[in-house]
Design a protein around this motif. Structure first.
Motif, mmCIF file in Angstrom:
data_model
loop_
_atom_site.group_PDB
_atom_site.id
_atom_site.type_symbol
_atom_site.label_atom_id
_atom_site.label_comp_id
_atom_site.label_asym_id
_atom_site.label_seq_id
_atom_site.Cartn_x
_atom_site.Cartn_y
_atom_site.Cartn_z
ATOM 1 N N UNK A 129 13.513 4.858 -2.955
ATOM 2 C CA UNK A 129 12.934 4.010 -1.824
ATOM 3 C C UNK A 129 14.293 4.026 -0.838
ATOM 4 N N UNK A 130 13.801 3.370 0.237
ATOM 5 C CA UNK A 130 14.812 3.471 1.544
ATOM 6 C C UNK A 130 15.436 2.172 1.850
ATOM 7 N N UNK A 131 15.448 1.245 1.009
ATOM 8 C CA UNK A 131 15.886 -0.093 1.123
ATOM 9 C C UNK A 131 17.054 -0.271 0.092
ATOM 10 N N UNK A 132 18.008 -0.475 0.728
ATOM 11 C CA UNK A 132 19.337 -0.591 -0.205
ATOM 12 C C UNK A 132 19.553 -1.882 -0.993
ATOM 13 N N UNK A 133 18.730 -2.877 -0.648
ATOM 14 C CA UNK A 133 18.577 -4.149 -1.487
ATOM 15 C C UNK A 133 18.177 -4.040 -2.981
ATOM 16 N N UNK A 134 17.460 -2.758 -2.953
ATOM 17 C CA UNK A 134 16.874 -2.598 -4.274
ATOM 18 C C UNK A 134 17.601 -1.282 -4.817
ATOM 19 N N UNK A 135 17.790 -1.363 -6.208
ATOM 20 C CA UNK A 135 18.069 -0.088 -6.921
ATOM 21 C C UNK A 135 17.086 1.168 -6.373
ATOM 22 N N UNK A 136 17.809 2.224 -5.735
ATOM 23 C CA UNK A 136 16.924 3.208 -5.075
ATOM 24 C C UNK A 136 16.421 3.892 -5.867
ATOM 25 N N UNK A 137 16.669 4.097 -7.138
ATOM 26 C CA UNK A 137 15.891 4.807 -8.099
ATOM 27 C C UNK A 137 15.141 4.397 -9.259
ATOM 28 N N UNK A 138 13.741 4.375 -9.208
ATOM 29 C CA UNK A 138 12.920 3.762 -10.446
ATOM 30 C C UNK A 138 12.434 4.900 -11.200
ATOM 31 N N UNK A 139 12.051 4.472 -12.492
ATOM 32 C CA UNK A 139 11.480 5.606 -13.461
ATOM 33 C C UNK A 139 10.252 5.017 -13.918
ATOM 34 N N UNK A 140 9.206 5.690 -14.079
ATOM 35 C CA UNK A 140 7.723 5.531 -14.286
ATOM 36 C C UNK A 140 7.206 6.264 -15.321
ATOM 37 N N UNK A 141 6.239 5.900 -16.099
ATOM 38 C CA UNK A 141 5.326 7.178 -16.806
ATOM 39 C C UNK A 141 3.899 7.363 -16.340
ATOM 40 N N UNK A 142 3.664 6.663 -15.146
ATOM 41 C CA UNK A 142 2.264 6.780 -14.587
ATOM 42 C C UNK A 142 2.651 6.178 -13.216
ATOM 43 N N UNK A 143 1.992 7.021 -12.084
ATOM 44 C CA UNK A 143 2.189 6.585 -10.791
ATOM 45 C C UNK A 143 0.568 6.572 -10.391
ATOM 46 N N UNK A 144 0.457 5.665 -9.392
ATOM 47 C CA UNK A 144 -0.889 5.317 -8.840
ATOM 48 C C UNK A 144 -0.880 5.681 -7.167
ATOM 49 N N UNK A 145 -1.093 6.610 -6.503
ATOM 50 C CA UNK A 145 -1.369 6.586 -4.961
ATOM 51 C C UNK A 145 -2.218 5.602 -4.489
ATOM 52 N N UNK A 146 -1.776 4.705 -3.732
ATOM 53 C CA UNK A 146 -2.799 3.918 -3.042
ATOM 54 C C UNK A 146 -2.510 3.744 -1.680
ATOM 55 N N UNK A 147 -1.672 4.392 -0.974
ATOM 56 C CA UNK A 147 -0.983 4.430 0.430
ATOM 57 C C UNK A 147 -1.725 5.162 1.450
ATOM 58 N N UNK A 148 -3.221 5.370 1.231
ATOM 59 C CA UNK A 148 -4.154 5.603 2.190
ATOM 60 C C UNK A 148 -4.134 7.143 2.464
ATOM 61 N N UNK A 149 -4.848 7.586 3.311
ATOM 62 C CA UNK A 149 -4.917 8.968 3.682
ATOM 63 C C UNK A 149 -3.716 9.911 4.241
ATOM 64 N N UNK A 150 -2.894 9.050 4.973
ATOM 65 C CA UNK A 150 -1.713 9.846 5.336
ATOM 66 C C UNK A 150 -0.450 9.507 4.518
ATOM 67 N N UNK A 151 -0.641 8.812 3.412
ATOM 68 C CA UNK A 151 0.401 8.235 2.771
ATOM 69 C C UNK A 151 1.313 9.583 1.893
ATOM 70 N N UNK A 152 2.316 9.330 1.465
ATOM 71 C CA UNK A 152 3.097 10.323 0.825
ATOM 72 C C UNK A 152 2.664 10.666 -0.761
ATOM 73 N N UNK A 153 1.768 9.952 -1.137
ATOM 74 C CA UNK A 153 1.586 10.164 -2.794
ATOM 75 C C UNK A 153 0.934 11.519 -2.893
#
Length: 382
Positions: A129-153
């Motif tokens: 992610x681009x926000x330095x207030x968070x740990x910039x790296x997250x790890x997951x075993x399943x990803x759901x894209x719900x960010x619209x037709x033009x999203x990055x997912x």
């Protein structure tokens, strides 16, 4: 075994999925840097959605109930249609706020940050992610894209492209325009329409069409021209507008919406009515179908679960090429004005009670009724 899920996008689909999965024992993280946000749409929630989607119980206190609809043809003839039950109209921002208030943040980790990368690492995913207030790296075993037709997912997860067809929409707030009906206006040689949807203290007025036909100048011209003719005391607020791209899909394959340890819902999965551009019901429904597959620990069944809504959307896609022809929208409005049966078909389409899959059979069965009603209307007029 799924344990740690990332949901990218906080629209209706992403928020509903998070709500459905809270309490499941799974670790859920929802990413969105904009929520709550507005979107160019009328904001209509159909009777079908109100009946089927559990999260919407209680939304009536925040929405505007509308039972009157006016359809205006490209040549300015009009037909008024009264629904027996209301459609709820609500701004996307208000709907988002309502959904956010229902989440249990002891179970849902909400990250107000923009996802910049989704990298597969064997069977897991690393999200940056681009926000330095968070740990910039997250790890997951399943990803759901719900960010619209033009999203990055879609791009980062490797979903098979649908194609290049898109709708574009531009919506405006018109403050003080308080009417008791929703209006749909068709135009010549335009695969789209103008809408006026009342939302209490203002109305959402906008226009959408195929992206290759669309321009901001054209949309504003249609909106301004319509208001000058029908509501001359009101003008769109140039500082309060919102735009978006809406997917236009003809056919779904599993690879379009699902892969190893990932899935797409809502607009990201192309779940939008090709004719109307309506996607709220399908956003909720796709999220619900995915949640059932995840809770059963059989995410591979998601595409199979979606067969019902995919069949309906593919049927709308087969109707689409003829629907927006000028002669068709003109005839639809003119004949509906003279036929009570056709008005009821429109009512049931608006409310979600008439499916596209059974529409042809319904119309064919009742041709004699329509002919009789149209002929009688001329005698009554005489």
């Amino acid at each position: 075994m799924i344990n740690n899920i990332a949901i990218i996008g906080g629209g209706p689909a992403g928020l509903y999925l998070a709500w459905l999965l809270q309490g499941s024992g799974l670790k859920i993280t929802l990413f969105d840097h904009r929520i709550p946000f507005e979107k160019p749409c009328g904001g209509g929630i159909t009777f079908k959605a109100m009946n089927e989607i559990k999260m919407l119980k209680g939304i009536e206190t925040l929405s505007n109930a509308v039972q009157q609809f006016r359809f205006i043809s490209p040549y300015e003839s009009s037909c008024d249609v009264a629904c027996d039950v209301p459609m709820q109209i609500i701004s996307r921002k208000t709907l988002s706020e309502y959904q956010l208030n229902l989440l249990d943040y002891k179970q849902i980790n909400l990250v107000h940050s923009k996802v910049t990368e989704i990298i597969r690492q064997n069977d897991d995913f690393k999200i940056t992610v681009d926000n330095m207030n968070y740990d910039s790296n997250f790890k997951f075993d399943f990803v759901v894209g719900a960010d619209g037709a033009q999203g990055i997912s879609r791009r980062w997860l490797g979903a098979k492209p649908f194609g290049t067809n898109r709708y574009s929409g531009l919506g405006y707030y018109v403050d003080g325009l308080c009417i008791d009906e929703a209006i749909i206006k068709f135009y010549t040689n335009s695969k789209g329409y103008l809408w006026v949807f009342p939302r209490g203290d203002h109305s959402s007025v906008g226009f959408f069409s195929l992206s290759k036909q669309f321009s901001r100048e054209m949309a504003l011209s249609h909106v301004t021209g319509f208001l000058q003719k029908h509501f001359p005391d009101f003008k769109p607020n140039p500082q309060r507008y919102y735009s978006a791209t809406i997917p236009l899909v003809w056919k779904w394959e599993k690879e379009n919406i699902q892969g190893k340890n990932w899935a797409l819902i809502g607009d990201a999965g192309g779940f939008v009515d090709t004719i109307t551009g309506e996607g709220i019901y399908y956003a909720f429904k796709s999220a619900e179908l995915l949640s059932k597959a995840i809770v059963a620990n059989k995410p591979e069944l998601y595409f199979e679960n979606c067969h019902g809504i995919i069949a309906e959307l593919q049927k709308s896609a087969t109707i689409f090429p003829k629907f927006y022809k000028t002669w068709f929208t003109s005839a639809m409005v003119l004949l509906s004005k003279r036929s009570y049966f056709l008005q009821q078909v429109l009512v049931n389409l608006i409310l979600g009670r008439q499916t596209y899959c059974t529409l042809k059979a319904t119309l064919k069965k009742n041709i004699p009724t329509v002919i009789k009603e149209v002929m009688m209307s001329f005698f009554k007029k005489g």
